[in-house]
Design a protein around this motif. Structure first.
Motif, PDB file in Angstrom:
ATOM      1  N   TYR A  27       0.777  -1.106   0.223  1.00 36.21           N
ATOM      2  CA  TYR A  27      -0.229  -0.016   0.050  1.00 36.21           C
ATOM      3  C   TYR A  27       0.808   1.226   0.019  1.00 36.21           C
ATOM      4  O   TYR A  27       2.027   1.037   0.484  1.00 36.21           O
ATOM      5  CB  TYR A  27      -0.854  -0.139   1.338  1.00 36.21           C
ATOM      6  CG  TYR A  27      -0.088  -0.049   2.478  1.00 36.21           C
ATOM      7  CD1 TYR A  27      -0.069   1.173   3.286  1.00 36.21           C
ATOM      8  CD2 TYR A  27       0.106  -1.091   3.156  1.00 36.21           C
ATOM      9  CE1 TYR A  27       0.869   1.277   4.618  1.00 36.21           C
ATOM     10  CE2 TYR A  27       0.797  -1.077   4.399  1.00 36.21           C
ATOM     11  CZ  TYR A  27       0.939   0.229   4.763  1.00 36.21           C
ATOM     12  OH  TYR A  27       1.658   0.125   6.328  1.00 36.21           O
ATOM     13  N   ARG A  28       0.208   2.320  -0.103  1.00 36.73           N
ATOM     14  CA  ARG A  28       1.116   3.682  -0.369  1.00 36.73           C
ATOM     15  C   ARG A  28       0.052   4.651   0.681  1.00 36.73           C
ATOM     16  O   ARG A  28      -1.243   4.641   0.639  1.00 36.73           O
ATOM     17  CB  ARG A  28       0.732   4.130  -1.893  1.00 36.73           C
ATOM     18  CG  ARG A  28       1.563   3.541  -2.908  1.00 36.73           C
ATOM     19  CD  ARG A  28       1.418   4.112  -4.152  1.00 36.73           C
ATOM     20  NE  ARG A  28       1.682   3.369  -5.302  1.00 36.73           N
ATOM     21  CZ  ARG A  28       2.918   2.995  -5.705  1.00 36.73           C
ATOM     22  NH1 ARG A  28       4.221   3.646  -5.167  1.00 36.73           N
ATOM     23  NH2 ARG A  28       3.380   2.330  -6.664  1.00 36.73           N
ATOM     24  N   HIS A  32       3.168   9.912   1.458  1.00 37.78           N
ATOM     25  CA  HIS A  32       4.576   9.553   0.868  1.00 37.78           C
ATOM     26  C   HIS A  32       4.285   8.199  -0.276  1.00 37.78           C
ATOM     27  O   HIS A  32       4.244   7.071  -0.346  1.00 37.78           O
ATOM     28  CB  HIS A  32       5.376   8.650   1.873  1.00 37.78           C
ATOM     29  CG  HIS A  32       5.888   9.347   2.793  1.00 37.78           C
ATOM     30  ND1 HIS A  32       6.992  10.405   2.734  1.00 37.78           N
ATOM     31  CD2 HIS A  32       5.601   9.511   4.243  1.00 37.78           C
ATOM     32  CE1 HIS A  32       7.245  10.868   3.933  1.00 37.78           C
ATOM     33  NE2 HIS A  32       6.348  10.339   4.794  1.00 37.78           N
ATOM     34  N   PRO A  33       3.400   8.898  -1.553  1.00 34.91           N
ATOM     35  CA  PRO A  33       2.832   8.077  -2.578  1.00 34.91           C
ATOM     36  C   PRO A  33       4.062   7.153  -3.383  1.00 34.91           C
ATOM     37  O   PRO A  33       3.698   6.215  -3.879  1.00 34.91           O
ATOM     38  CB  PRO A  33       2.255   9.074  -3.500  1.00 34.91           C
ATOM     39  CG  PRO A  33       2.949  10.488  -3.186  1.00 34.91           C
ATOM     40  CD  PRO A  33       3.439  10.505  -1.759  1.00 34.91           C
ATOM     41  N   ALA A  34       5.249   7.787  -3.551  1.00 37.55           N
ATOM     42  CA  ALA A  34       6.452   7.056  -4.042  1.00 37.55           C
ATOM     43  C   ALA A  34       6.863   5.777  -3.157  1.00 37.55           C
ATOM     44  O   ALA A  34       7.535   5.026  -3.699  1.00 37.55           O
ATOM     45  CB  ALA A  34       7.552   7.883  -4.477  1.00 37.55           C
ATOM     46  N   LEU A  35       6.528   5.692  -2.124  1.00 36.11           N
ATOM     47  CA  LEU A  35       7.090   4.635  -1.045  1.00 36.11           C
ATOM     48  C   LEU A  35       5.801   3.519  -0.804  1.00 36.11           C
ATOM     49  O   LEU A  35       4.744   3.813  -0.374  1.00 36.11           O
ATOM     50  CB  LEU A  35       7.346   5.237  -0.037  1.00 36.11           C
ATOM     51  CG  LEU A  35       8.011   4.156   1.297  1.00 36.11           C
ATOM     52  CD1 LEU A  35       9.303   3.645   0.737  1.00 36.11           C
ATOM     53  CD2 LEU A  35       8.080   4.952   2.386  1.00 36.11           C
ATOM     54  N   LEU A  36       6.360   2.097  -1.296  1.00 38.39           N
ATOM     55  CA  LEU A  36       5.240   1.181  -1.130  1.00 38.39           C
ATOM     56  C   LEU A  36       5.519   0.731   0.360  1.00 38.39           C
ATOM     57  O   LEU A  36       6.607   0.425   0.658  1.00 38.39           O
ATOM     58  CB  LEU A  36       5.481   0.222  -2.165  1.00 38.39           C
ATOM     59  CG  LEU A  36       4.860   0.102  -3.284  1.00 38.39           C
ATOM     60  CD1 LEU A  36       5.051  -1.036  -4.390  1.00 38.39           C
ATOM     61  CD2 LEU A  36       3.294   0.039  -3.019  1.00 38.39           C
ATOM     62  N   GLN A  37       4.635   0.276   0.942  1.00 39.25           N
ATOM     63  CA  GLN A  37       4.724  -0.294   2.442  1.00 39.25           C
ATOM     64  C   GLN A  37       3.938  -1.692   2.380  1.00 39.25           C
ATOM     65  O   GLN A  37       3.115  -2.006   1.690  1.00 39.25           O
ATOM     66  CB  GLN A  37       4.280   0.441   3.490  1.00 39.25           C
ATOM     67  CG  GLN A  37       5.015   2.030   3.466  1.00 39.25           C
ATOM     68  CD  GLN A  37       4.598   2.624   4.629  1.00 39.25           C
ATOM     69  OE1 GLN A  37       4.465   2.228   5.847  1.00 39.25           O
ATOM     70  NE2 GLN A  37       4.817   4.067   4.452  1.00 39.25           N
ATOM     71  N   ALA A  66      -4.659   4.803   3.302  1.00 35.77           N
ATOM     72  CA  ALA A  66      -3.786   4.387   2.301  1.00 35.77           C
ATOM     73  C   ALA A  66      -4.518   3.402   1.198  1.00 35.77           C
ATOM     74  O   ALA A  66      -5.482   2.816   1.318  1.00 35.77           O
ATOM     75  CB  ALA A  66      -2.861   3.315   3.210  1.00 35.77           C
ATOM     76  N   HIS A  69      -1.874  -1.018  -3.223  1.00 36.00           N
ATOM     77  CA  HIS A  69      -1.411  -1.145  -4.733  1.00 36.00           C
ATOM     78  C   HIS A  69      -1.700  -2.601  -5.075  1.00 36.00           C
ATOM     79  O   HIS A  69      -2.095  -2.753  -6.049  1.00 36.00           O
ATOM     80  CB  HIS A  69       0.047  -0.997  -4.272  1.00 36.00           C
ATOM     81  CG  HIS A  69       0.962  -1.247  -5.576  1.00 36.00           C
ATOM     82  ND1 HIS A  69       1.452  -2.664  -5.679  1.00 36.00           N
ATOM     83  CD2 HIS A  69       1.267  -0.589  -6.724  1.00 36.00           C
ATOM     84  CE1 HIS A  69       2.244  -2.871  -6.973  1.00 36.00           C
ATOM     85  NE2 HIS A  69       2.038  -1.493  -7.553  1.00 36.00           N
TER      86      HIS A  69
END
Length: 94
Positions: A27-28, A32-37, A66, A69
């Motif tokens: 998820y994003r 911080h949309p460029a970072l996948l968690q 969030a 993705h």
């Protein structure tokens, strides 16, 4: 009156088709949309419908800020048919 013996509730769930399910959710976060968690979760569910996972993802969409993705699911049934091995020869006992 004789008592009624009830089997283990967890075993009853296995007989009903439940198995161990592992979900990995990428998820994003909005800040911080460029970072996948990653969120990982192991639980009992019924494949291939996955009602518990669907309830969780519906909750996530409503309550968590969030964006999901992707979701990867792995499932293993706990009760399955016995493995059968064929024997070519039988020995003789004297």
């Amino acid at each position: 009156m004789p008592s009624v013996r009830v089997s283990d509730p967890q075993f009853q769930k296995m007989l009903a088709g439940y198995g161990v399910t592992f979900a990995e959710i990428l998820y994003r976060l909005p800040d911080h949309p460029a970072l996948l968690q990653t969120f990982s979760w192991q639980f009992d569910d019924i494949a291939p419908r996955y009602p518990r996972l669907k309830r969780f993802l519906d909750h996530w969409e409503r309550e968590v800020e969030a964006d999901i993705h992707s979701v990867r699911i792995m499932h293993q049934g706990l009760i399955k048919p016995q493995e059968i091995r064929f024997v070519r020869e039988l020995g003789h006992l004297h």
